[in-house]
Enzyme design. Structure first.
Site, mmCIF file in Angstrom:
data_model
loop_
_atom_site.group_PDB
_atom_site.id
_atom_site.type_symbol
_atom_site.label_atom_id
_atom_site.label_comp_id
_atom_site.label_asym_id
_atom_site.label_seq_id
_atom_site.Cartn_x
_atom_site.Cartn_y
_atom_site.Cartn_z
ATOM 1 N N ARG A 145 -11.312 4.481 -7.917
ATOM 2 C CA ARG A 145 -10.554 3.774 -8.965
ATOM 3 C C ARG A 145 -11.043 2.363 -9.222
ATOM 4 O O ARG A 145 -10.761 1.794 -10.282
ATOM 5 C CB ARG A 145 -9.058 3.833 -8.672
ATOM 6 C CG ARG A 145 -8.471 5.129 -9.240
ATOM 7 C CD ARG A 145 -7.104 5.413 -8.743
ATOM 8 N NE ARG A 145 -7.186 6.055 -7.447
ATOM 9 C CZ ARG A 145 -6.167 6.374 -6.685
ATOM 10 N NH1 ARG A 145 -4.963 6.090 -7.078
ATOM 11 N NH2 ARG A 145 -6.346 6.963 -5.538
ATOM 12 N N GLU A 200 -5.207 6.615 8.685
ATOM 13 C CA GLU A 200 -4.016 6.976 9.463
ATOM 14 C C GLU A 200 -4.380 8.109 10.443
ATOM 15 O O GLU A 200 -4.037 8.070 11.621
ATOM 16 C CB GLU A 200 -2.913 7.406 8.501
ATOM 17 C CG GLU A 200 -1.550 7.452 9.144
ATOM 18 C CD GLU A 200 -0.495 7.872 8.146
ATOM 19 O OE1 GLU A 200 -0.796 7.980 6.951
ATOM 20 O OE2 GLU A 200 0.646 8.100 8.606
#
Ligand code: AMP
Length: 170
Positions: free
Chosen positions: A58, A95
């Site tokens: 992005r 994560e």
């Protein structure tokens, strides 16, 4: 222009517990698209960018538009295996597991002032990895220009001590 009202929030995407901030609705809105690019361009100008660095994917929406406005070049930071010439590579923690980013070794003039552009800072891991690559490749990191910051996740604390400019905070 209230940019935040043009960003859509989608619960439980891409997995349960994540509130996804969807910028496609901002991009569809001509005034919001203009406002986002103008605001980020202003931040990059304040940081005296010689070159704009965009993080896949992005960061590629905003980076080249900002670079074009400022009359400077654009450097892509990409996922592994996409850049064809010699690269520097950085692995960083997610994560669960790790991820990798790459930049071309010859992407920068030595000492060029680089501003890293992306859509969103969450934990800051992606932006921190991009910062390492910029430095490894011989540029000077002038700062970050990011559209959205998820403040509660404290991503700024993961980043080097340079200005972090944002337009929308949650
Ligand atoms: P991080 O490395 O945790 O700062 O994550 C940054 C990247 O993950 C950004 O480039 C975003 O595109 C994406 N991302 C992380 N969290 C979200 C979220 N809640 N909504 C939209 N995109 C996100």
């Amino acid at each position: 222009m209230d940019l935040q009202s043009t960003i859509r929030s989608i619960p439980d995407f891409p997995k349960p517990g994540i509130l996804f901030r969807d910028i496609t609705t901002l991009l569809q809105n001509p005034a919001a698209l203009h406002g986002a690019i103008a605001g980020m361009t202003y931040h990059c100008q304040i940081l005296e960018a010689d070159v704009i660095v965009g993080i896949e994917s992005r960061g590629f929406i905003f980076g080249p538009a900002i670079a074009q406005q400022l009359g400077v070049g654009f450097v892509p930071i990409r996922k592994p295996g996409k850049l064809p010439a010699a690269t520097y590579t950085v692995d960083y923690a997610l994560e669960y597991g790790t991820d990798t980013l790459e930049v071309h070794q010859d992407a920068f003039e030595a000492g060029a002032k680089a501003v890293i552009v992306d859509d969103l800072i969450a934990t800051g891991g992606t932006a921190a990895a991009a910062a390492q690559l910029v430095t490894k490749a011989g540029a000077t990191l002038a700062g970050f220009s990011v559209l959205i910051e998820l403040v509660d996740l404290g991503g700024r604390s993961q980043l080097p001590n340079v200005p972090v400019k944002t337009l929308v905070s949650y």
